[in-house]
Design a protein around this motif. Structure first.
Motif, mmCIF file in Angstrom:
data_model
loop_
_atom_site.group_PDB
_atom_site.id
_atom_site.type_symbol
_atom_site.label_atom_id
_atom_site.label_comp_id
_atom_site.label_asym_id
_atom_site.label_seq_id
_atom_site.Cartn_x
_atom_site.Cartn_y
_atom_site.Cartn_z
ATOM 1 N N THR A 1 0.827 -1.205 0.000
ATOM 2 C CA THR A 1 0.000 0.000 0.000
ATOM 3 C C THR A 1 0.864 1.259 0.000
ATOM 4 O O THR A 1 0.488 2.282 -0.560
ATOM 5 C CB THR A 1 -0.927 0.004 1.235
ATOM 6 O OG1 THR A 1 -1.694 -1.185 1.223
ATOM 7 C CG2 THR A 1 -1.863 1.194 1.221
ATOM 8 N N THR B 1 -3.646 3.182 -2.997
ATOM 9 C CA THR B 1 -4.319 2.571 -1.854
ATOM 10 C C THR B 1 -5.576 1.819 -2.270
ATOM 11 O O THR B 1 -5.864 0.742 -1.758
ATOM 12 C CB THR B 1 -4.684 3.647 -0.822
ATOM 13 O OG1 THR B 1 -3.507 4.370 -0.494
ATOM 14 C CG2 THR B 1 -5.271 3.024 0.428
ATOM 15 N N PHE B 2 -6.337 2.375 -3.217
ATOM 16 C CA PHE B 2 -7.604 1.726 -3.575
ATOM 17 C C PHE B 2 -7.363 0.351 -4.184
ATOM 18 O O PHE B 2 -8.186 -0.547 -4.040
ATOM 19 C CB PHE B 2 -8.427 2.605 -4.532
ATOM 20 C CG PHE B 2 -7.890 2.660 -5.933
ATOM 21 C CD1 PHE B 2 -7.022 3.665 -6.317
ATOM 22 C CD2 PHE B 2 -8.289 1.712 -6.880
ATOM 23 C CE1 PHE B 2 -6.538 3.727 -7.616
ATOM 24 C CE2 PHE B 2 -7.802 1.771 -8.184
ATOM 25 C CZ PHE B 2 -6.919 2.772 -8.547
ATOM 26 N N THR B 3 -6.228 0.164 -4.863
ATOM 27 C CA THR B 3 -5.926 -1.146 -5.438
ATOM 28 C C THR B 3 -5.743 -2.179 -4.336
ATOM 29 O O THR B 3 -6.304 -3.274 -4.394
ATOM 30 C CB THR B 3 -4.654 -1.073 -6.301
ATOM 31 O OG1 THR B 3 -4.830 -0.084 -7.306
ATOM 32 C CG2 THR B 3 -4.377 -2.406 -6.969
ATOM 33 N N LEU C 1 -6.874 -1.963 -1.289
ATOM 34 C CA LEU C 1 -8.167 -2.149 -0.619
ATOM 35 C C LEU C 1 -9.062 -3.081 -1.426
ATOM 36 O O LEU C 1 -9.724 -3.949 -0.870
ATOM 37 C CB LEU C 1 -8.869 -0.791 -0.448
ATOM 38 C CG LEU C 1 -8.323 0.079 0.689
ATOM 39 C CD1 LEU C 1 -9.063 1.409 0.704
ATOM 40 C CD2 LEU C 1 -8.481 -0.631 2.030
ATOM 41 N N PHE C 2 -9.074 -2.903 -2.748
ATOM 42 C CA PHE C 2 -9.900 -3.754 -3.598
ATOM 43 C C PHE C 2 -9.482 -5.210 -3.471
ATOM 44 O O PHE C 2 -10.323 -6.106 -3.373
ATOM 45 C CB PHE C 2 -9.785 -3.287 -5.059
ATOM 46 C CG PHE C 2 -10.557 -4.156 -6.015
ATOM 47 C CD1 PHE C 2 -11.928 -4.008 -6.133
ATOM 48 C CD2 PHE C 2 -9.910 -5.117 -6.770
ATOM 49 C CE1 PHE C 2 -12.650 -4.806 -7.008
ATOM 50 C CE2 PHE C 2 -10.629 -5.928 -7.643
ATOM 51 C CZ PHE C 2 -11.994 -5.766 -7.763
#
Length: 55
Positions: free
Chosen positions: A17, A22-24, A26-27
């Motif tokens: 991260t 970050t969204f990657t 989290l996904f």
């Protein structure tokens, strides 16, 4: 079921991260969680189906 490999994945994802969006991360975590919960739900449903206390 041994959760250690999954926990190792979580730890490595936390490290990633810092370098990746970050969204990657989290996904990926959400997708892994959904898969884990789905497998657990199927397992529990199968277990309940085999128990003799069906009413």
């Amino acid at each position: 079921m041994n959760l250690q490999p999954f926990l190792n994945q979580l730890n490595s994802a936390k490290v990633k991260t810092i370098k990746e969006p970050t969204f990657t991360a989290l996904f990926v975590l959400i997708a892994a969680s959904v898969g884990l919960i789905s497998d657990w739900a199927k397992f529990m449903a199968g277990l309940m189906g085999t128990l003799p206390n069906n009413h």
